[in-house]
Structure formats: structure tokens, C-alpha cells
Design an enzyme around this catalytic site. Structure first.
Site, PDB file in Angstrom:
ATOM      1  CB  SER A   1      -3.304  10.083  -2.962  1.00  0.00           C
ATOM      2  OG  SER A   1      -3.994   8.887  -3.196  1.00  0.00           O
TER       3      SER A   1
ATOM      4  N   GLY B   1      -5.708   4.375 -10.341  1.00  0.00           N
ATOM      5  CA  GLY B   1      -6.916   4.962  -9.745  1.00  0.00           C
ATOM      6  C   GLY B   1      -8.021   3.925  -9.667  1.00  0.00           C
TER       7      GLY B   1
ATOM      8  NE  ARG C   1      -5.714   3.157  -0.267  1.00  0.00           N
ATOM      9  CZ  ARG C   1      -5.662   2.920  -1.568  1.00  0.00           C
ATOM     10  NH1 ARG C   1      -6.348   3.666  -2.412  1.00  0.00           N
ATOM     11  NH2 ARG C   1      -4.922   1.929  -2.034  1.00  0.00           N
TER      12      ARG C   1
ATOM     13  CE  LYS D   1      -2.994  -2.002 -11.741  1.00  0.00           C
ATOM     14  NZ  LYS D   1      -2.832  -0.588 -12.116  1.00  0.00           N
TER      15      LYS D   1
END
Lengths: 484, 484
Positions: free
Chosen positions: B147, B379, B460, B317
Site C-alpha cells: 500500500s 500488516g 513512512r 517471514k
């Protein structure tokens, strides 16, 4: 040629159209602020039609073709300063509150000295398509703070988007309109082009061509339509590298200085080449004497005003009424030009003691259903329609009637369409008003026109039961033509 | 070279920056929905920094340079299906809830038949700049629903705008940063390019090159980050004429059909070339068995999945942990490539019964302050940090530990910056995570890579007191680098 039928679609499809239109509009800045008080970070989708509205292609094209003539006409009116000031001085005796004060500001500025002969106008000529004559008829010619050029592009893009998704077709996957049928207005970029014509001139003339001056955008406090204005500012910066700074009209004097010798205008550390008014067009803005003082002080600077006080005043309804006289019109443009624009005129009457005025006073009481009564001021919400006219005229002294004009009602086609407004759908029929943007940079003293441009279109619609068409004022919405 | 000092500006200037940033962001779609319940027509400004955050130019460039190697690595992992499925099958015994179900969906789809060998990945490799090694260190490699590529362009443009207005300089009218210091990510357009690589292949292969298939965007209901996704859809339509349709993951089966013979996928009346998931990455989405059924059914269609189940699973992961072994890494890329990316690896340990696993179990209790414990799922909001690790591990049975990896904490620089969030300014120091977008279209059977692209960047940031960095999850904000 008749337009294609209005697409008849199931409720579920309408819901999808609303959903897609809402997200597209929000993602692309088709937004405004809700009525005050509002939070700066909480805009809403601008009121908008779900479908483009039919408009005859020929008349649409004509409206664009004649814009340069209108631009020239109004530039020439300003250049005939003696004639114009004579009309305005007269008018200001009847419309003391607004025209009178603008006029006084001009006189004060003149006394102070108006060093800049050049003037920039960003204008919008508004029309309705009249069903009876099958022609466009001019509603008004706006010379100050013309709006929705920024949003117009976005609504055209939004309708095009819905069409590309196939949502207007019964099958749900075909384009109901051809691309050629939905013209997308470039007015957002083009109005920035218009502003730049003033900046460019100033930079050449006073800054050796260095592109370092700014546009001072003089706005109303708590402007709901800020994003329409912002679109122009962002194009001006992206396409020309020109910075804009916004200042509230009442606060102007706190943040500017004018060099007493050169008369150059500075805002913070920036030199201002163009003062662009998105304000100063309604009496309510001028509550304090400070506001009039601002207008006068800016007028006395070297910056190019968009518009100057005289250019703003040339947009009075009274002037529009006078231009319906062929003799007067002939003072400003030639016969070939008159021929091209005169079919777009409505009959307009003065309410004075002239021969025509006396006829009009009679008509206003005997056949009010054929007319709209308009005051000088700009912005929606002030007109008096049809049967309300006699009562209104009786409520004010007769010597104030001269502040109004009486105008033949245009008979627009009522179209089917749906308006999305605050998340609700209005289902009344709608009537539409086409606007064409123009700009002209000219010398108010000599009449020389240095630049004359047509800057794109706007369609605004309103439910047919509403008489007023101001979008920000809360009666209408932004729309886009489907040309047939 | 040290970065320029963070500009120290008076409060009044900060207010102007907030004002300009807010209106620019809203006008240009730098928006998201507030936490549910929200109204579809009432978005808010996305949380955003007031200033760009310093990031070393060399390491920024390196992150872009190595993206194609990462793309190739992960494509090759999927093509080594036996190895990958072996790892995933093991893992699914420990992470039953999520990896286990994705794995089962894959097995079901395989039984049904997976007719499309081609697979498209839009990925994002996330890094922090580690103060100790002075290098970027990979946090994770995301293979599903990456995203903020849509919003990243807009925040870079917004910071550039503020810089052009002179608002970052003490004088108020000069550019504090050079244009070259604020890179604007083209990830909004470029991610659409990535999607188009799949569409184009499908159209050539199955539709004689006719550009009439669509992208089916499979989303979460009530998606707060819809405008980030929309930016890609609009570019896909504007730049390539390709329509996207959105459908909520749980509703997919109601609106699609698959031709039983050709296995082609249809949505309403459109043929789907690419199924683009912006969903299906978190256990909570799979509350009903229907949702898993959707994932399986779509996997068994001819449409190209972005990503396929195997490609999604390659982003576990556990795989990232295994790749820290030079021997394993050598199975997929050559030594020259390894050399380029291995400096971006962190130490990562399994929590199993291998030699390394046993060491890790000891470290987790003895030096928890050096680690972060991560589950498989994507997430933000699920990681366990430092001293919380022992207590957490004690709270679950030891045989579930294998579902987690233990990762060396990266030591990012804490920078000064201000975050604008819901109209308020957060003044804590911030840490930043750099993401690089990539896409690859490849044959999962043969490993052939038909297209491999680098698609721009994302920064971010989060307040340094917050451990998690998910923007939509409510802990961080979108930012943009100032390169030094």
C-alpha cells in the site's frame, strides 16, 4: 438533431454511479467546504450531476467562438472611460450601497494616483439555451471573481470516467457517450494561463524578465469554494513556476507594503505582479470601512489588478442593459462583431424615466410573469422573479428602481438529470447555465489589448423549481454538457 | 555528509504550513477515511509529516538499485515450488490459522486445477537506515497488497509545494531544499504500469491483443485506504484505457463467473485479465469459510493473479529468515547478486529445534532488548518488542513458537519532524521506514521472468515512542525523504 434519451437505469446502478462518482470526485479535488462553521480538514464532495446534461453542440461552439468579441467589447468599454464613468456615476446615486462605494473607491484611488494603466480581466459570460428562439441567450457577463473554472475540469473528467466504466449504458459495460460528446473543460489550466499573461507582462516590464513576482489572491474569509481557486494556483505554480499567496480581504493592509516612490506592491518578502480578487463583489463583504480602504490602496499600486475597479464596474447589469441599444454597442465594436453576438442578447429594460423605462415600469406590473428583476450586485440569491416583482417594487421607493434592470425571462429546456448533494439524490428536472471563461490584458487608457483568450467552459445546473443558480450559495450544482 | 539542520520556524509559520499542506493535500487526494463508521463522502487528510525527513542519498539509491534482484529472488523462490511448498507445509502446522489456511486454499485450488502458470507480483521491500552499520536493513519483503504507492507521490508533491512557497526557509520566500533533494515518487503511475504488464500479456495471449479485459480489484469492505488504491486505478484507465472494477472479498462469488471449459473469469460483462488483491492478507478477513472459497475459486481461473497464493506465501517471514543462510540464498540468485543485497539483511533466527533455533530461544529470554518477535501475518500491530517477548512466549505453548521469527532490532536514527494527524501536530521525534515498490511477471512453472520493474519509493514515519508503523492502522504517517 435530438439528444439521446436520458439513460434509464436500475436503482442498483445509480448506487454504483454515486459510489464511483463520490470516490473519483474526492480523490481528484472535486470538493468544497460545507456551510460554516467547518473544519479546514473536512471538505465534502461538491454538489454535482450524475450525468452530463444535453446541450446543442452548435450553440456550445458558438458560445466559445464569440467570447473574444465579448472580451474586446468590455475592454473597449473601460477604455471609453468618460462614457463608462458617466454611467456609473449616475448608477451610484441609485445603488448607493454597492456601486456607489466601488465608485467612491475609484475616485479615492484616482486622487491618490493610479500608476498602472494595464488591467487584467478574467471573465465569464453566462448563457442559457432558450427553447423558444433555439439560441443561447446571455444571462450576464461577469468581470470579477468568476468561479468554478477549477472544478469544471474535474466534473467533466468525472462524467467521462463514469462513461468509460460503462455505467451509463444499460448493459453496464459499454460507453453510452462518445468521448467527443463530453467536452472536458481545460478552464483550470487555462485560467492560470490568463493570470500568467499579467505576470509575464509585469516581469518583463519591471523585473527584467525575471520570473520572481507572485500573484496575490485576495479572498473572502472562510471561503467555501477554496478548492476551485486552489486549482488555478497549483497550475500557475506547476506550469509557470509562479507562486500565489492568499490573503483575506479585510486583512490586506496588515500584510502588504507599497513602496512610496515606485508604488510597487510587496506581500511579506515577495513582489506582487497581479492582484487577483476572489472577493470584493458583494455588499456584505464591505462591512467595515477598512475593506474599502484596502480596495483603494491596492488600486493605487503598480501591481496589475484582476480586475481593476473600472473593469469590475463595467460588469454592472446597467451596462449590459445599455448594450442592448445598437447605437451604444456600435461605439465599441464593429458591425461584423455586433452581428455575431447580438443574437445572444435578451431584451433588457431600465426602470428609469426614459421612454423605454416608462414602458418597462408598465410591463413589470402588467406582465411580471415574463421577467426577472436584477440588482447590480453579483452572486446568486438576489434576483426577483415573475409574480414577486410587483410586490417587491411597491416595497421600495420608486427612485431606487433605477438600481435594477428588468430582463426578459429565458425559457431554458428542463432536462432529466439527478443531482448528488450531501450524499442525497435530488430527482427534480433541472435547468442549466453555460459559462464561457475569457481573459484580456489591456491598457485602460489607450484601449490597446495585449492579450485576448478563451479559457474553457462551465455548466451549472439547478433543480427547475429553484430560481437561483449559485452553486456555493447552495441552490445548484456543477455539471458538464453532453453535446448533441 | 550531514543533513541540513531541521528548519526552526516560528509558530505562525508552522500554522501556515499546516494550512497550505491541508488544502493542497485535500485538493490532490492525499486523503483516507477516518476509522469506521465513516460516511463515504467524508474523508480526511491522511496523516502526514510537515517536513521531508533526512535520508542518506547513497542508501536511498541503493534501495532502488537492488529492487530488481529482490524481485528475481522471490520469483525464483516460487519457481522452486518443491522447496517452497516444503517450507510452507511445515510452517502451516505451527501457524494453522493463517499460513495453514492459505496453504489449504492452494492445495484445494491445485486439486481443482490451476490453469494459469503466469503470476504477477506487486511488491514492496521495506528498510530502515541503521545508525550502527550506516546501512539500510530490510524489515520485510511484502508480496501482497502493498500500500501507499498511490499516496506517496502526493506527499512528495506536497512537500515540494511547501518548499516552492518558501515556507521552510527562515526568510519565508526562499527554497530551503533544492528540487534534487526531494525526490517525488512516481509509484502511483508506476504501479499501474506494473499491473498493465499482466493485462497486456493476457490480452495478447487470449484476446488477440484487443485491450478489452479489466482488472478485478479485490478489496476489504469499508477500506479506509481506498484513495491510495484508487490512484492506481485512475492511472490504469487514463494511461492505458484499462477499466478496474472493485469487489469486496467476501462478495466475490456473487458477482463472478468462470467459464467451465476455458476457465476464463468474468465479472459482470467484463473479462478479467488480472485479479489484484488489496485484501486477503490478514486472518481477520477470513472469518467465514466463504472467503477461503473465494480465494480458491479465483486461483483456479485463467486470470493472472496478483499475487497468486504461492507468491503471497513466498513473502512469509519464515522465508525471509531462511534466506539469511548463504547456502539457501545461493539456490536462487548468483554470487554477484547476493553480494549486492546481503548487506541489507538483518540477523533473523527461527524459534525451532534446530541449532540456531535453540540459540535463539535462549537469546529471546536473555537479551530480549535486542530483538523483535514477528508472526507470519502482514500488516502492522502484531509484532512483539524487546522486554515484552519473554512474557509473550511464556503465554503460548512452545510448539507454537515456530510460527514466529526473532529478528535483530534495527537502530534507526531518530529525526526531528512534526506529524499532522486529525488536525493536531505531534511533536515527538520520528523514525522512518523506506519502502521500494517492484513488480515482476513470471512463469511459476518455468521460472521465466517476463517483466521486472522498480516502481518508486515510499517513506513512512512514526513517532519514536510507537513501535508499529502501519499508517492505516493508525500509528504512523506518510512522509517523503529529503536526500543528503
Amino acid at each position: 438533431m435530438a439528444p439521446k434519451e436520458f439513460p434509464s437505469l436500475p436503482d442498483e446502478r445509480l448506487k454504483e454511479i454515486v459510489h464511483q462518482l463520490t470516490q473519483y470526485g474526492l480523490a481528484n479535488g472535486l470538493i468544497m467546504y460545507p456551510p460554516a462553521p467547518f473544519l479546514e480538514n473536512q471538505p465534502v464532495l461538491a454538489p454535482v450531476t450524475l450525468f452530463p446534461t444535453p446541450f446543442p453542440r452548435e450553440e456550445f461552439n458558438k458560445s466559445l467562438q464569440i467570447q473574444k468579441i465579448y472580451n474586446k467589447l468590455y475592454a473597449n468599454i473601460v477604455a471609453e472611460q468618460k462614457w463608462l464613468t458617466n454611467v456609473i456615476e449616475q448608477l451610484s446615486q441609485h445603488d448607493v450601497e454597492f456601486t456607489g462605494r466601488l465608485w467612491k473607491s475609484f475616485l479615492n484611488a484616482k486622487q491618490e494616483g493610479i500608476p498602472q494603466n494595464l488591467s487584467l480581466a478574467l471573465t465569464r459570460s453566462d448563457y442559457m439555451f432558450d427553447e423558444i428562439s433555439q439560441e443561447i441567450k446571455q444571462v450576464e457577463y461577469n468581470t470579477v471573481s468568476v468561479s468554478f473554472g477549477g472544478l469544471s475540469h474535474k466534473v467533466g473528467s468525472a462524467h467521462t470516467y463514469l462513461n468509460q466504466l460503462g455505467l451509463y449504458s444499460s448493459f453496464g459495460s459499454e460507453r453510452y457517450y462518445t468521448d467527443n460528446e463530453i467536452p472536458i473543460s481545460e478552464s483550470d489550466k487555462r485560467l492560470a494561463d490568463g493570470l500568467f499573461s499579467g505576470v509575464e507582462y509585469y516581469n518583463k516590464e519591471y523585473l527584467n524578465g525575471e520570473n520572481k513576482s507572485i500573484v496575490l489572491v485576495v479572498v473572502q474569509p472562510d471561503e467555501r469554494n477554496a478548492f476551485d481557486q486552489r486549482a488555478l494556483e497549483y497550475h500557475l505554480l506547476n506550469n509557470y513556476g509562479v507562486v500565489s499567496k492568499r490573503v483575506n480581504l479585510p486583512d490586506v493592509l496588515k500584510s502588504i507594503k507599497i513602496d512610496s516612490h515606485s508604488k510597487r506592491l510587496y506581500y511579506q518578502n515577495w513582489e506582487v505582479s497581479v492582484v487577483y480578487y476572489r472577493s470584493a463583489y458583494s455588499p456584505a463583504e464591505f462591512d467595515s470601512p477598512d475593506t474599502w480602504e484596502c480596495r483603494t490602496v491596492l488600486e493605487s499600486s503598480m501591481a496589475i489588478k484582476c480586475p481593476s475597479l473600472l473593469t469590475q464596474l463595467s460588469g454592472s447589469k446597467k451596462i449590459q442593459q445599455l448594450l442592448t441599444s445598437h447605437e451604444i454597442l456600435s461605439k465599441f465594436i464593429d458591425q461584423a462583431e455586433i452581428k455575431q453576438i447580438e443574437t445572444s442578447f435578451c431584451d433588457i429594460y431600465p426602470l428609469d424615466n426614459s421612454v423605454n423605462g416608462k414602458i418597462a415600469k408598465k410591463l413589470a406590473f402588467e406582465k411580471p410573469q415574463n421577467f426577472v428583476l436584477k440588482p447590480q450586485r453579483e452572486g446568486g440569491g438576489n434576483n426577483i422573479y415573475k409574480e414577486d416583482i410587483p410586490e417587491f417594487l411597491n416595497s421600495i421607493p420608486e427612485d431606487e428602481w433605477e438600481a435594477y434592470i428588468l430582463m426578459d425571462l429565458i425559457h431554458p429546456t428542463i432536462h432529466k438529470n439527478l443531482i448528488l448533494r450531501n450524499g442525497e439524490i435530488l430527482t427534480d428536472g433541472i435547468v442549466s447555465e453555460l459559462g464561457v471563461f475569457g481573459s484580456y490584458l489591456f491598457n485602460e487608457k489607450t484601449g490597446e489589448i495585449l492579450d485576448n483568450q478563451v479559457l474553457g467552459h462551465l455548466l451549472r445546473s439547478k433543480t427547475s423549481t429553484s430560481n437561483e443558480g449559485g452553486v456555493a450559495a447552495g441552490f445548484g450544482c456543477v455539471d458538464n454538457p453532453y453535446l448533441y
